[in-house]
Each structure stands twice: as structure tokens, then as C-alpha cells.
Design a protein around this motif. Structure first.
Motif, PDB file in Angstrom:
ATOM      1  N   LEU A  76       0.849  -1.188   0.000  1.00 15.80           N
ATOM      2  CA  LEU A  76       0.000   0.000   0.000  1.00 15.80           C
ATOM      3  C   LEU A  76       0.883   1.236   0.000  1.00 15.80           C
ATOM      4  CD1 LEU A  76      -2.537   1.712   0.440  1.00 15.80           C
ATOM      5  CD2 LEU A  76      -2.432   1.134   2.858  1.00 15.80           C
ATOM      6  N   LEU A  77       1.919   1.225   0.846  1.00 14.58           N
ATOM      7  CA  LEU A  77       2.720   2.424   1.017  1.00 14.58           C
ATOM      8  C   LEU A  77       4.081   2.370   0.335  1.00 14.58           C
ATOM      9  CD1 LEU A  77       2.031   2.886   4.814  1.00 14.58           C
ATOM     10  CD2 LEU A  77       0.911   4.057   2.931  1.00 14.58           C
ATOM     11  N   ARG A  78       4.558   1.144   0.028  1.00 18.22           N
ATOM     12  CA  ARG A  78       5.906   1.039  -0.531  1.00 18.22           C
ATOM     13  C   ARG A  78       5.891   0.588  -1.975  1.00 18.22           C
ATOM     14  NH1 ARG A  78       7.735  -0.097   5.130  1.00 18.22           N
ATOM     15  NH2 ARG A  78       6.680  -2.074   5.165  1.00 18.22           N
ATOM     16  N   PRO A  79       6.857   1.031  -2.807  1.00 14.82           N
ATOM     17  CA  PRO A  79       7.898   1.997  -2.479  1.00 14.82           C
ATOM     18  C   PRO A  79       7.331   3.408  -2.330  1.00 14.82           C
ATOM     19  CG  PRO A  79       8.254   1.009  -4.666  1.00 14.82           C
ATOM     20  CD  PRO A  79       6.954   0.521  -4.165  1.00 14.82           C
ATOM     21  N   ARG A  80       7.874   4.093  -1.365  1.00 16.46           N
ATOM     22  CA  ARG A  80       7.341   5.407  -1.025  1.00 16.46           C
ATOM     23  C   ARG A  80       7.407   6.372  -2.207  1.00 16.46           C
ATOM     24  NH1 ARG A  80       9.384   9.175   3.961  1.00 16.46           N
ATOM     25  NH2 ARG A  80       7.760  10.745   3.747  1.00 16.46           N
ATOM     26  N   THR A  81       8.511   6.300  -2.958  1.00 19.80           N
ATOM     27  CA  THR A  81       8.687   7.244  -4.057  1.00 19.80           C
ATOM     28  C   THR A  81       7.652   7.039  -5.158  1.00 19.80           C
ATOM     29  OG1 THR A  81      10.361   5.686  -4.832  1.00 19.80           O
ATOM     30  CG2 THR A  81      11.142   7.692  -3.779  1.00 19.80           C
ATOM     31  N   LEU A  82       7.105   5.816  -5.257  1.00 13.82           N
ATOM     32  CA  LEU A  82       6.110   5.572  -6.300  1.00 13.82           C
ATOM     33  C   LEU A  82       4.696   5.818  -5.767  1.00 13.82           C
ATOM     34  CD1 LEU A  82       5.339   4.466  -9.121  1.00 13.82           C
ATOM     35  CD2 LEU A  82       5.257   2.206  -8.109  1.00 13.82           C
ATOM     36  N   LYS A  83       4.419   5.281  -4.574  1.00 11.79           N
ATOM     37  CA  LYS A  83       3.044   5.324  -4.078  1.00 11.79           C
ATOM     38  C   LYS A  83       2.670   6.695  -3.525  1.00 11.79           C
ATOM     39  CE  LYS A  83       2.264   0.884  -4.883  1.00 11.79           C
ATOM     40  NZ  LYS A  83       3.040  -0.094  -4.209  1.00 11.79           N
ATOM     41  N   LYS A  84       3.588   7.333  -2.848  1.00 11.73           N
ATOM     42  CA  LYS A  84       3.367   8.685  -2.312  1.00 11.73           C
ATOM     43  C   LYS A  84       2.041   8.793  -1.551  1.00 11.73           C
ATOM     44  CE  LYS A  84       5.960  11.234  -5.798  1.00 11.73           C
ATOM     45  NZ  LYS A  84       6.220  10.844  -7.112  1.00 11.73           N
ATOM     46  N   ILE A  85       1.750   7.781  -0.754  1.00  7.52           N
ATOM     47  CA  ILE A  85       0.470   7.822  -0.041  1.00  7.52           C
ATOM     48  C   ILE A  85       0.656   8.276   1.396  1.00  7.52           C
ATOM     49  CG2 ILE A  85      -1.366   6.332   0.865  1.00  7.52           C
ATOM     50  CD1 ILE A  85      -1.367   4.875  -1.754  1.00  7.52           C
ATOM     51  N   ASP A  86       1.667   7.763   2.052  1.00  6.06           N
ATOM     52  CA  ASP A  86       1.914   8.117   3.452  1.00  6.06           C
ATOM     53  C   ASP A  86       3.335   7.673   3.759  1.00  6.06           C
ATOM     54  OD1 ASP A  86      -0.303   7.821   6.381  1.00  6.06           O
ATOM     55  OD2 ASP A  86       1.550   8.962   6.074  1.00  6.06           O
ATOM     56  N   ASN A  87       3.870   8.065   4.896  1.00  8.05           N
ATOM     57  CA  ASN A  87       5.223   7.665   5.266  1.00  8.05           C
ATOM     58  C   ASN A  87       5.211   6.226   5.760  1.00  8.05           C
ATOM     59  OD1 ASN A  87       7.709   7.269   6.416  1.00  8.05           O
ATOM     60  ND2 ASN A  87       7.672   9.092   7.706  1.00  8.05           N
ATOM     61  N   PRO A  88       5.853   5.311   5.032  1.00  7.38           N
ATOM     62  CA  PRO A  88       5.771   3.901   5.426  1.00  7.38           C
ATOM     63  C   PRO A  88       6.355   3.631   6.811  1.00  7.38           C
ATOM     64  CG  PRO A  88       6.726   4.114   3.238  1.00  7.38           C
ATOM     65  CD  PRO A  88       6.647   5.487   3.817  1.00  7.38           C
ATOM     66  N   GLU A  89       7.307   4.465   7.270  1.00  5.44           N
ATOM     67  CA  GLU A  89       7.879   4.233   8.601  1.00  5.44           C
ATOM     68  C   GLU A  89       6.905   4.680   9.685  1.00  5.44           C
ATOM     69  OE1 GLU A  89      10.706   2.725   8.849  1.00  5.44           O
ATOM     70  OE2 GLU A  89      11.685   3.047   6.927  1.00  5.44           O
ATOM     71  N   LYS A  90       6.088   5.639   9.375  1.00 10.72           N
ATOM     72  CA  LYS A  90       5.148   6.166  10.372  1.00 10.72           C
ATOM     73  C   LYS A  90       3.876   6.621   9.662  1.00 10.72           C
ATOM     74  CE  LYS A  90       3.508   7.917  14.148  1.00 10.72           C
ATOM     75  NZ  LYS A  90       2.570   6.988  14.799  1.00 10.72           N
ATOM     76  N   PRO A  91       3.108   5.628   9.151  1.00 12.90           N
ATOM     77  CA  PRO A  91       1.868   6.040   8.486  1.00 12.90           C
ATOM     78  C   PRO A  91       0.840   6.436   9.527  1.00 12.90           C
ATOM     79  CG  PRO A  91       2.045   3.659   8.548  1.00 12.90           C
ATOM     80  CD  PRO A  91       3.268   4.182   9.219  1.00 12.90           C
ATOM     81  N   GLY A  92      -0.235   7.038   9.081  1.00  7.09           N
ATOM     82  CA  GLY A  92      -1.191   7.487  10.077  1.00  7.09           C
ATOM     83  C   GLY A  92      -2.646   7.397   9.668  1.00  7.09           C
ATOM     84  N   PHE A  93      -2.901   7.280   8.341  1.00  7.69           N
ATOM     85  CA  PHE A  93      -4.289   7.515   7.957  1.00  7.69           C
ATOM     86  C   PHE A  93      -5.241   6.393   8.379  1.00  7.69           C
ATOM     87  CE2 PHE A  93      -5.349   4.966   4.192  1.00  7.69           C
ATOM     88  CZ  PHE A  93      -4.109   4.542   3.742  1.00  7.69           C
ATOM     89  N   VAL A  94      -4.786   5.159   8.406  1.00  8.53           N
ATOM     90  CA  VAL A  94      -5.702   4.102   8.850  1.00  8.53           C
ATOM     91  C   VAL A  94      -5.918   4.194  10.356  1.00  8.53           C
ATOM     92  CG1 VAL A  94      -6.136   1.615   8.970  1.00  8.53           C
ATOM     93  CG2 VAL A  94      -5.064   2.577   6.952  1.00  8.53           C
ATOM     94  N   ASP A  95      -4.832   4.588  11.067  1.00  7.45           N
ATOM     95  CA  ASP A  95      -4.990   4.806  12.506  1.00  7.45           C
ATOM     96  C   ASP A  95      -6.023   5.902  12.743  1.00  7.45           C
ATOM     97  OD1 ASP A  95      -1.830   4.366  11.877  1.00  7.45           O
ATOM     98  OD2 ASP A  95      -2.454   3.249  13.658  1.00  7.45           O
ATOM     99  N   GLU A  96      -5.980   6.910  11.877  1.00 14.86           N
ATOM    100  CA  GLU A  96      -6.942   8.010  12.023  1.00 14.86           C
ATOM    101  C   GLU A  96      -8.363   7.530  11.769  1.00 14.86           C
ATOM    102  OE1 GLU A  96      -5.165  11.669   9.998  1.00 14.86           O
ATOM    103  OE2 GLU A  96      -7.295  12.198  10.240  1.00 14.86           O
ATOM    104  N   LEU A  97      -8.510   6.675  10.759  1.00 15.93           N
ATOM    105  CA  LEU A  97      -9.834   6.123  10.455  1.00 15.93           C
ATOM    106  C   LEU A  97     -10.357   5.358  11.663  1.00 15.93           C
ATOM    107  CD1 LEU A  97      -9.728   4.691   6.798  1.00 15.93           C
ATOM    108  CD2 LEU A  97     -11.544   6.063   7.793  1.00 15.93           C
ATOM    109  N   VAL A  98      -9.470   4.533  12.224  1.00 14.68           N
ATOM    110  CA  VAL A  98      -9.831   3.734  13.400  1.00 14.68           C
ATOM    111  C   VAL A  98     -10.235   4.660  14.541  1.00 14.68           C
ATOM    112  CG1 VAL A  98      -8.748   2.359  15.228  1.00 14.68           C
ATOM    113  CG2 VAL A  98      -8.521   1.654  12.855  1.00 14.68           C
ATOM    114  N   HIS A  99      -9.462   5.698  14.711  1.00 12.47           N
ATOM    115  CA  HIS A  99      -9.729   6.668  15.772  1.00 12.47           C
ATOM    116  C   HIS A  99     -11.060   7.370  15.560  1.00 12.47           C
ATOM    117  CE1 HIS A  99      -8.560   9.328  18.993  1.00 12.47           C
ATOM    118  NE2 HIS A  99      -8.895  10.369  18.248  1.00 12.47           N
TER     119      HIS A  99
END
Lengths: 298, 666, 170
Positions: free
Chosen positions: A156-179
Motif C-alpha cells: 500500500l505504502l511502498r515503495p514510497r517514491t512511487l506510491k506517495k500515499i503516506d510515510n511507510p515508517e510512520k503512516p497514520g491515515f488508517v490509525d486516524e480512520l480507526v480513531h
């Protein structure tokens, strides 16, 4: 109403149709239309078919993309593997003329043609980006009191340079959805780590794949999460079936329920758990459903 | 006026001499120089045409001079290498021959001809003919021009009070020039003041720096402007008009004796910037005990009076009555002849390298934080401790190249971190010989004098070096860190526990975006200030009169910084000692009879070099010859053709084009 | 340890090195720092040493084609993301796998799964148990994929033929 072409892949329709059903219901609630991709095949699996022949991988992917193009609707995927393949293949075909020509030459033998007219989306990111408000409206705070271990997976997130969705080392958007659904997304050791299934490892070196899964399960158990939340059908299978395999082969029991994000959203929106396929998992989801019932009654 | 036919050549008979250079085989190997000289000889206005093997040589120049004198030539065309190479040379030659230097024209038949068409001799020769024909036509209309000479202010502005700025200031002041040393912090000293010991000699940093700091403050030719920033710079080389904003300390500098009672009484504690947040200061503070000037400063962001209107305890207790809450910022206007930038560096923000846990894991610190810890006068009185429980670490790991040599952060090498870590590793071992110290590196760069020997010594003390870029750091419940890495020499992977991790954070340029905009300074792709030539002009910028030195130009250690600071001072003093600066007269000129005062040129000019002034009730454009760069934008913009670009007039440019076309169409 | 093939490092198509680099030159920038191997979740529990594999490619070795190590990578892309020179090791891994398969080094388990793909169009085809679950969820017994569109399966199989995939997997 924007429609999307629903790409099912293999594991969703052929192993965990609950995810398919959950997705359809959840998207319906969000007012988003889904079109079937008639005659679609395996994406094809990036670590498997892509490992054998990149040319075949690109061609088969192009065929699937062409089906979406015939639908005139962007693709939405439920599995990181499918997303990895279709997104990368789409990007390659759009940017590399040689590759596109070669692939279209093969496709012409079946009367199909890749035009580059659709985009590929991952359902989790799509929902976060375009429907977060509705999610909050329909399910906000409905999972309060529940602890969830989020597993983002790899493609989903890697490779970062191609996907440009979130920081793979510290993603946040699914955590936000859960929250936003009221649940707590727990931190756990090596959260970013792979489940072990990909790259053809599950098929040819199951013990290696399971050892990785075991490590993840140890860390998730230590976090005392009520379930493992994934956004990828293959990770879903690896965590769910994998727990049974670990029990059978190594006597290791974790009994942590595994839930796909589509199913979690279904639960948050108040849909019938049976229609989400939660009864058809290898590891019982009962403890999770009980916890939900318990916290919602308070 | 635009569209008019070519003017007649000037009344005075023009006699052009054409000199074709072989440049050894650089030109002659491709272009048929003999045929070229013959061709040139037949062009209108050409009195003499010849070719020679090396025109820039003594005999070559002698040939030009002799021909000019003998034949009474009054225009010279040299067909040779790029004017960037030798236009100055040949202008001097022509001047020595008795002609105005601007009567010289250079045709570039090397970089723009022979060198780029090496396998096409015939075509190259034809092209060379066209280039020479154009140069000849242009030279017919060249007019004698005189450069403008301006005086140079014998003072220098040095921006940045670290060791680079201090050194440059002292060097210049010692030569008798007045120096204004501007520093944005309340004290000079920069990062060097934060260091404990310097590699490889293990000199105490403060001990070697403070004498220089004091000298800078006491020198009769140096004026310190601390807690100040440059707000604007107008003017040009030799005559810069600078506005410096002195921020208010809310303390009367002339009264403060630095007794410290105010700080004792101040109720507000703030993390100390000087101590990298490891220690505290008060809202009224001196950044460090050896600060220069040794005066207190009130931090308005945290002071209770400034934020909430209460307290004023410092004022109450100050025996000298030095506290002045009404103090205002002061604008200081300076006129200087040169500017030296010595703005130094900042550290890479290691929290961006998420996998190392900086900012999340208590016991992961940076090299600068380590310096403050190991300093005897620092926040832990020289004790190396784990921030989580203040215990002494038994196993310390140094991770190199954090934020350097990395496409995901900065591609360049920060140069000093290998040595810094070797030094710090030595310090850990020295304080606790039973400790385990490991440096994880990709390369160990010990390039300087005594550096490799220092590494050898430190290895001998028992510091381990492991070649492997650490992949990730994981914290466990005790605050210990587990490092995952491959020992590349063994080809084996490990997960090893340490109780303190020091990250060798890379250097990034100080944030001087505003200053760069004010001075129109460019940077190299790594973000550091651009030098005029990477090899031959390391302390000059592309703007005359503005120099750069120290880490502002690129990561470097103290010896290189001091050397570069002296170099910048030397370049600046050459300018100031001359006392005069020459401005090239290739600028715009306004024909007031044609000017309609529309002002389009004023809008178009990038350099604020043209403005409208009222003359006899009419608005006319006027060019500031000193600011004008001769770029030609105003000339092209003017709808009435009132702006003439000296040495590149419309007639000349059109003449060149027509000459080229008619030559190739022969 | 076999000697590196004398021409193994030349960039012709005949060498493994040449073929890999012809598909992308990023590998040439590798400085062998080891961040990839240190990051590899598989390497922690297997013999897979990514950095070493990259060096073998760079130095013209070909013996890795026959090794199990190639197949221990889950293509998680952490090494790809973290590599400070963007040498893209995961891509090299996949290209090595392609060459290995072409030369006949393919694991039986993978051949099996690839054949399922050729026969059914899915790497993981449906079974009766899941058909029943689908029905109970109100979904069509067969999904709208090649499973219920035989003409599409034929189309796919044509592609698998013309790209040489069928021949490739044996």
C-alpha cells in the motif's frame, strides 16, 4: 455519483467473500457506486507472477486495467497485492512507451487495448481521502473502548517514491480512520513489518512466512489489542489462516481475531456481522464481537 | 528607431584588423585558419587580416600591438577562444596599443565552433567565417567607452559571529578596516562554543575560542552587533547600504554588569537552546557563561511580563537598574564596501529518520547533544548519562551518516561527523574504560591532518568499528535500544542492545532564506551558498563584493573554516585596499528626446537600475549606471527605441545577424 | 566460491549483470552499506543477505540463480525504501528471479501455483466450501471474474501463450 470498478482479485472472492460483501454494503452506505469488472483474473500477484516473468505480469495487469477502462471507471482494490500490481503496472504503462507498445501488441491478440484512461485506488485511502466525514457520521464513536492493532502491510505504502500515499515508517491515515470510529489504535513493536506472505514465500517456504507472522502475532499480543485490522486480503489470509497453521504445525495459539477494514467499517455502520462474513474466519471473531457488544452496551 | 535601415558607418575611416588564433590545434585542427584569414581580409572595413598560433601569448599580443601601431588600425577583431577566457587579456593588449579597450571585438570560434564541430571541418570553417563576419560588422560600430570608477568604503559587514565570522573580522580589523560583526544570537561563538573538545588534538574548544571572541569584542576596529539581524541591503560593491535591526534585550547594555541576580529571581524556566534542550535557562538569561558580550537578555516569548503583563521581578532586584521593558528595536544603518557571509550550519532534524526513533526514544541523542553532556560546564556537569534514568551508559553506539549520503534526506557527505564520533567515542571510553563503544559506519572519513592517526589511537583504546549502516532502532521497556544491522564485513545480521545511541546528525545550511533573497544569492544543489568557482574561487560569490566562508559554503571542520575565513578576509581586503572599483560601461543609455516617460522599462528592470525622473515638467527615464547590469531587458521593452544598450546596439545586433546570413548564403 | 566470470561484469545481454542493468541502472550506485540486509525481515530468520546478493550481481557472479536465497524475499520493499543510494534491491531481486526461472530454476511449489493460474486464471481458485459461503452472503456463487466468464479465461490463456508464460513455467 462517481463509480469505481471493483477489482476483486483472488483471495477476496475465492477465500474471504465476506470482504466482498462488506465492501459492497459499506460503499453502498457511502453512496459510492461499484461496477463489476467482468472477466477479470488474478491481478496477477506481483511477488509471484512478477517474479516469474515481468512481461507476463505487465500484460495480464494491462488486461485487467483495460476492463476497468471499458467500464469508464477508476479501479478500487481491496488487497495490497492487487493495488501494488495495478498501480505500478498502470504507472509503468503510462510512462514507458516501449512497454506500452509491447503490451498492446499482445493485448491486440484478444481484441483488448490499454489506453491509460483510468487511475487505480486502494479502498482504504479512497475512503479516508473522500469519505472521512461520512464515515464519522455513519460510524463515529461506535467502536469506543475497543483496541485495534493496525497492520498496513507492504504494497500500500511502498515503495514510497512511487506510491506517495503516506510515510511507510510512520503512516497514520488508517490509525486516524480507526480513531474516528472511536477505537484506540495501539502501538506495537515492528508495526511496519511484513506479514510474511508475499513474494511467493507463502507458497514455497511456508515455514519462513509463518515465522514472520508468528513474530507479528507475538508483538500484537503484547499490545493487548482486541483484533488485528488489515487493509489487504492476503495479509488477512496470512494472519487468519496463518494462526490456524501455527497452531497445527507448532502448537502456538494466539486466537487474535483478524478483521479487514471493510468488515470493520461494516461493523461500525451497524451492519449484520453475518453479512460481513465474520463467522467464516479460521480464527473466531466472536471475542471481538463480544467486546464490541459489551462496550456499546455501556 | 526600430525598422530603420542599417546606418552608415561612422565618419572617421574605420580600419579593422582581424587576428585569427590557431589556439594550437584546438581551433586550427578543425577550422581552416588560413582560409578564414583570407576571407576576413576581403570583408568591408578590414584593413588587415592574419592568423597566429597563440594570440594570447606574448608574441601573439605583440603581433596585435605592432599591427595596430604600424597600420593605424582603429578596430580590432580577435577570433579565438571564448571572451570569458581572454576578452580581458586582449582588451589590455589593445589598450597598450593605444586604443580604447572597447574597440576590441572577440569572435568565439573555439567553444562555439571548433570544439563542438570537431568532425565537420568544412562546415566548421564556414561557420567560423560567419562568426568572424558578424564580429567585423559589430566592430565597425563599437564606440570607445570608459568604465565608471567608484570609491570603496573601507568597512566590511560580517554576517554571522561563529568562528568563521570572528576570524574574518579579526583579520580585517588587524589590517585597519572597520568591521561590523552582526550575530543573531545574544552572544557570538556559534556552534564551536558548544563543543567540548576538538579533534584530533582534544583541545578544549572554549579555551581556544574565547580568546578570539574577546579579541573580537575588544578590537577597536570591530563593532559587535549581537542579537541583531540584517534587514535590507541596497547598493553595490564598494558601497553597500545595510540596515541592521538590533532586537531589544530589554536590558541596558551599558548598565548590565552580568551579576546574575535577575536570573536567580526569575521564576520562568525554559529549555536552553545552547544546551540543546538538555538543560534549562531562565526567561532572562545569558546563553553560556563565556558569552560575549556578557550581558543578559530577556526572551519575550517566555517572560511573564511580556506574555501576561505580570512579574517584573528582575527589574525589582537589578542593582544597576538595567532592566528596561520599554526598550525598542533599533535600526542601524551602515555603509560598507564588502559583505562576508559566515552564517554557519544547523543540524539535520533526526526525527525525520523515523526508524532511528529520535524524539521518541529517550536514549537516542544527537552528536551536539552529546557535546553538551560531556562538557564540564554543561547541563550534566560533564557526566555522560542516559536521559531516561540519568544512569551512566555501559554500551554506547554511534550511528553515522544520519541525514547525510542519503537520497531520502541529503545526498552530500557532512564531512565532520566521522571525526566527531571518533572523538566522542574516545571520550566515552575515557570516562568509563569498562564501557562498550561501537561506531557503525559506511566509510570512516579521516581526511585531515592528524585525523587518521587519531583514529588509530582511538581504536587502540578499544573502540570497536563496525561497517554497516544501522537499519532500525527499537526501544524496549527499560529504555535500552536494540539495533538491527548487518556487519557487512562478516555478512551477518545482528540485533544488538545498547543503552545509549548517539546519532551523527548531518549538517544543513543555516536558514537564511530571507538574507539570500535580500542579497540575491544562489545556492548549490545541496542548499549551501554557491561559491563563484568550486576550485578557483571558493570564497567569492557571483555578486561582486559579497564573500562567503565557513560552513555556510559547505560542511567543514574548524581548521578549514578558519582558513576560509582568512581567505574571505583577504579577498575583501584586496577590494578595500584598492580603494576603487571599476564598473563596466556596458550599460543602458536613455535618449531623452525619444523617451515618452511611459515607465515600462522601470517595470521591466530586475535590478531597480532605471527610474523615471521629472525634467522640465516631463517624465524621462534615467539609468543608474552603477546598478545597471546591461542585461538588455529595458532596451527590448522600450516601445520608442529610446533605450540604447551600449556596446550591443540594435544596429550592431542586426548587423551581426545580416552578416551571418549573407555569409552562409554565399 | 567460484571465480567471477571474466566477462561477467560486462554490460552485454549475455551476462546476468548486463541483463539486470539493462532493465535499470540504479544498482550501479550501491555502496554496500548494508542498510538493506539490516532491514530485511526475512534475513533475520533465513540465509537471505540482500547486500551480498547485490554485490554478487555487480561482480558478475551467476551462481545465485540456482539458490534458494532468491526465493526467501517477500518483496516487502523496506530495503528499497531505505536504501540511501536508491539502488532498488527489490527490483534486482525480481529480475534475478525472472532470469532464474528462464534458466529452469523454478521451485515445484511455484510451478504448481503458476499452473493453477494458467488453468483457472486465478492463483487461488475457488472451491465448493467458499461457493457455499458466497451463497450464504447473498453473493453470486461464482464471482464475476474469469471463473464465470469462460471467454475471458480463454483470452487470458491466449495472453499466457503469446507471452511465453506457459512454456516458461514448464
Amino acid at each position: 455519483m462517481t463509480d469505481y470498478s471493483l477489482f476483486l482479485g483472488c483471495i477476496v472472492p475465492n477465500r474471504y467473500p465476506g470482504i466482498e460483501s462488506a465492501t459492497k454494503m459499506v460503499f453502498n452506505k457511502l453512496g459510492v457506486g461499484l461496477k463489476d469488472m467482468l472477466g477479470a483474473s488474478c491481478c496477477p500477484a506481483p511477488g509471484v507472477v512478477g517474479s516469474f516473468s515481468e512481461e507476463t505480469w505487465l500484460t495480464v495487469a494491462a488486461r485487467n486495467l483495460a476492463i476497468a477502462e471499458e467500464n469508464h471507471a477508476d479501479v478500487v482494490t481491496l488487497c495490497n497485492g492487487c493495488f501494488g500490481t495495478l498501480f505500478e503496472a498502470n504507472s509503468t504503462l503510462k510512462n514507458e512507451e516501449e512497454a506500452r507498445k509491447a503490451v498492446n501488441m499482445f493485448l491486440s491478440k484478444t481484441g483488448k487495448r490499454y489506453k491509460g484512461s483510468v487511475e487505480v485506488h486502494h479502498f482504504a485511502k479512497l475512503i479516508y481521502e473522500k469519505h472521512l466525514d461520512q464515515v464519522k457520521q455513519l460510524g463515529g464513536q461506535s467502536l469506543t473502548g475497543v483496541k485495534i492493532a493496525v497492520h498496513y502491510g507492504c504494497h500500500l505504502l511502498r515503495p514510497r517514491t512511487l506510491k506517495k500515499i503516506d510515510n511507510p515508517e510512520k503512516p497514520g491515515f488508517v490509525d486516524e480512520l480507526v480513531h474516528s470510529l472511536g477505537a484506540e489504535s495501539v502501538d506495537y513493536r515492528d508495526k511496519h513489518m511484513c506479514c510474511g506472505a508475499g513474494g511467493g514465500v507463502r507458497s514455497s517456504n511456508l515455514e519462513v512466512a509463518l515465522d514472520m507472522t508468528r513474530e507479528k502475532l507475538e508483538n500484537i499480543r503484547a499490545s493487548q489489542a482486541d483484533c488485528i485490522l488489515n487493509v489487504c486480503a492476503f495479509c488477512h489470509l496470512q494472519f487468519d489462516r496463518g494462526q490456524r497453521e501455527l497452531a497445527e504445525k507448532m502448537g502456538l495459539e494466539y486466537n487474535i481475531p483478524v478483521v479487514h477494514l471493510s468488515q470493520l467499517l461494516g461493523l461500525a455502520f451497524g451492519l449484520n456481522p453475518r453479512l460481513l462474513g465474520l463467522q467464516a474466519h479460521a480464527i473466531s471473531t466472536q471475542p471481538f464481537l463480544r467486546k464490541l457488544a459489551e462496550v456499546s452496551s455501556r | 528607431m526600430k525598422g530603420e535601415p542599417l546606418k552608415e558607418p561612422p565618419k572617421e575611416p574605420v580600419k579593422v584588423g582581424v587576428f585569427i588564433c590557431h589556439c594550437g590545434s584546438n581551433i586550427a585542427g578543425t577550422v581552416d585558419v588560413k582560409a578564414l584569414a583570407e576571407f576576413a581580409g576581403g570583408l568591408p572595413g578590414v584593413e588587415f587580416s592574419t592568423h597566429y598560433v597563440y594570440l594570447c601569448s606574448d608574441p601573439g599580443q605583440g603581433l596585435i600591438k605592432e599591427s595596430v601601431k604600424r597600420l593605424g588600425l582603429n578596430r580590432v577583431v580577435v577570433a579565438a577562444c571564448s571572451p570569458r577566457m581572454h576578452e580581458e587579456t586582449f582588451r589590455r593588449t589593445v589598450r597598450e596599443a593605444g586604443l580604447n579597450p572597447y574597440l576590441l571585438e572577440v569572435a568565439n570560434i573555439r567553444e562555439q565552433c571548433s570544439w563542438v564541430h570537431m568532425n565537420q571541418k568544412e562546415a566548421a570553417t564556414e561557420k567560423a567565417k560567419a562568426l568572424v563576419a558578424a564580429a567585423v560588422v559589430k566592430s565597425l560600430y563599437n564606440e570607445p567607452l570608459e568604465p565608471l570608477t567608484l570609491g570603496v568604503e573601507k568597512s566590511v559587514l560580517v554576517v554571522g559571529g561563529g568562528v568563521a565570522g570572528i576570524q574574518a573580522s579579526i583579520d580585517l580589523a588587524d589590517q585597519g578596516f572597520k568591521v561590523y560583526l552582526v550575530e543573531k544570537q545574544p552572544s557570538i561563538g556559534g556552534h564551536m562554543a558548544q563543543l567540548d573538545k576538538t579533534f584530533p588534538t582534544l583541545d578544549c574548544s572554549s579555551c581556544i575560542l574565547t580568546p578570539k571572541m574577546v579579541e573580537a569584542s575588544r578590537h577597536e576596529n570591530i563593532e559587535l552587533l549581537t542579537y541583531s539581524e540584517v534587514k535590507s541591503v541596497e547598493g553595490h560593491v564598494g558601497s553597500f547600504e545595510v540596515t541592521v535591526l538590533k532586537k531589544p534585550r530589554y536590558i541596558r547594555e551599558d548598565l548590565c554588569r552580568a551579576c546574575g541576580i535577575c536570573a536567580e529571581k526569575c521564576p520562568i524556566k525554559v529549555p536552553s537552546e545552547f544546551d540543546m534542550g538538555l538543560g534549562e535557562r531562565k526567561a532572562i538569561y545569558i546563553p553560556f557563561p563565556q558569552a560575549v558580550p556578557l550581558k543578559y537578555t530577556i526572551d519575550p516569548a517566555h517572560c511573564l511580563y511580556h506574555t501576561k503583563g505580570v512579574c517584573r521581578v528582575c527589574e525589582k532586584f537589578c542593582p544597576e537598574k538595567a532592566v528596561d521593558f520599554d526598550q525598542k528595536p533599533v535600526e542601524v544603518k551602515l555603509k560598507v564596501g564588502a559583505i562576508i557571509l559566515a552564517t554557519g550550519y544547523d543540524l539535520y532534524d533526526c526525527s525525520q529518520k523515523y526508524e532511528y526513533g529520535y524524539g521518541r526514544y529517550r536514549n537516542v541523542i544527537t552528536n551536539l547533544e552529546f557535546e553538551r553532556m560531556v562538557s564540564a560546564s554543561g547541563p550534566t556537569s560533564g557526566q555522560i548519562i542516559r536521559p531516561s534514568d540519568r544512569k551512566s551508559p555501559r554500551r554506547v553506539a554511534f550511528l553515522q551518516c544520519v541525514g547525510s549520503r542519503d537520497v531520502n534526506s541529503n545526498k552530500y557527505c557532512s564531512r565532520i561527523c566521522c571525526m566527531a564520533s571518533v572523538k566522542q567515542a574516545h571520550q566515552v571510553k575515557e570516562k568509563d574504560p569498562s564501557s562498550d563503544v561501537v561506531i557503525f559506519y559506511t566509510d570512516l572519513r579521516c581526511f585531515g591532518k592528524g585525523y587518521e592517526e587519531f583514529l588509530e589511537r582511538v581504536q587502540g583504546e578499544g573502540i570497536k568499528v563496525v561497517r554497516g549502516r544501522v537499519a532500525e532502532v527499537v526501544e524496549d521497556a527499560s529504555g535500552n535500544l536494540r539495533l538491527r544491522y548487518e556487519n557487512t564485513y562478516l555478512g551477518e545480521v545482528f540485533e544488538e542492545e545498547f543503552d545509549l545511541v548517539v546519532l551523527a546528525a548531518g549538517l544543513i545550511p543555516s536558514d537564511i532564506k530571507e538574507l539570500r533573497t535580500i542579497l540575491k544569492l544562489s545556492t548549490t544543489p545541496d542548499g549551501f551558498l554557491a561559491e563563484a568557482h568550486p576550485k578557483l574561487r571558493p570564497v567569492e560569490t557571483f555578486t561582486e563584493g559579497i564573500y562567503v566562508c565557513g560552513a555556510a559554503q559547505g560542511p567543514k571542520d574548524i581548521p578549514d573554516t578558519v582558513a576560509q575565513a582568512s581567505a574571505a578576509a583577504s579577498r575583501a581586503s584586496a577590494l578595500l585596499a584598492e580603494g576603487m572599483v571599476s564598473i563596466e560601461p556596458i550599460t543602458a543609455e536613455v535618449d531623452e528626446d525619444r523617451c515618452g516617460g511611459c515607465g515600462l522599462c522601470v517595470q521591466a528592470c530586475f535590478f531597480n537600475a532605471i527610474e523615471l525622473e521629472v525634467k522640465e515638467g516631463k517624465r524621462k527615464a534615467k539609468v543608474n549606471q552603477v546598478l545597471c547590469k546591461g542585461c538588455g531587458v529595458c532596451g527590448a521593452t522600450c516601445p520608442s527605441g529610446a533605450v540604447k544598450m551600449r556596446h550591443f546596439t540594435d544596429e550592431q545586433l542586426r548587423g551581426e545577424v545580416e552578416a551571418i546570413l549573407s555569409t552562409v548564403r554565399r | 566460491m567460484p571465480d567471477p566470470v571474466q566477462e561477467g561484469r560486462s554490460e552485454t545481454d549475455e551476462t546476468v549483470f548486463g541483463e539486470i542493468v539493462s532493465r535499470g541502472r540504479n544498482l550501479l550506485k550501491c555502496i554496500q552499506c548494508g542498510a538493506c540486509t539490516g532491514s530485511c525481515p526475512s534475513g533475520r530468520r533465513t540465509q537471505l543477505r540482500v547486500r551480498r546478493l547485490m554485490e554478487k550481481v555487480l561482480m558478475g557472479f551467476e551462481d545465485m540463480l540456482n539458490s534458494d536465497d532468491l526465493w526467501l524475499c517477500t518483496t516487502c520493499y523496506v530495503c528499497f525504501d531505505r536504501c540511501p543510494r536508491d539502488a532498488q534491491p527489490t527490483s534486482v531481486m525480481k529480475r534475478l528471479r525472472n532470469i532464474a526461472v528462464r534458466k529452469g530454476f523454478m521451485k515445484p511449489a511455484h510451478q504448481k501455483v503458476a499452473r493453477l493460474f494458467c488453468e483457472t486464471g486465478h492463483l487461488v481458485p475457488i472451491n465448493d466450501e467458499v461457493k457455499a459461503v458466497r451463497k450464504s452472503l447473498g453473493l453470486s456463487e461464482l464471482p464475476p471474474t474469469v471463473h464465470s466468464h469462460p471467454e475471458s479465461l480463454k483470452e487470458l490463456q491466449i495472453l499466457l501463450d503469446v507471452t511465453g508464460f506457459r512454456r516458461l513455467i514448464g
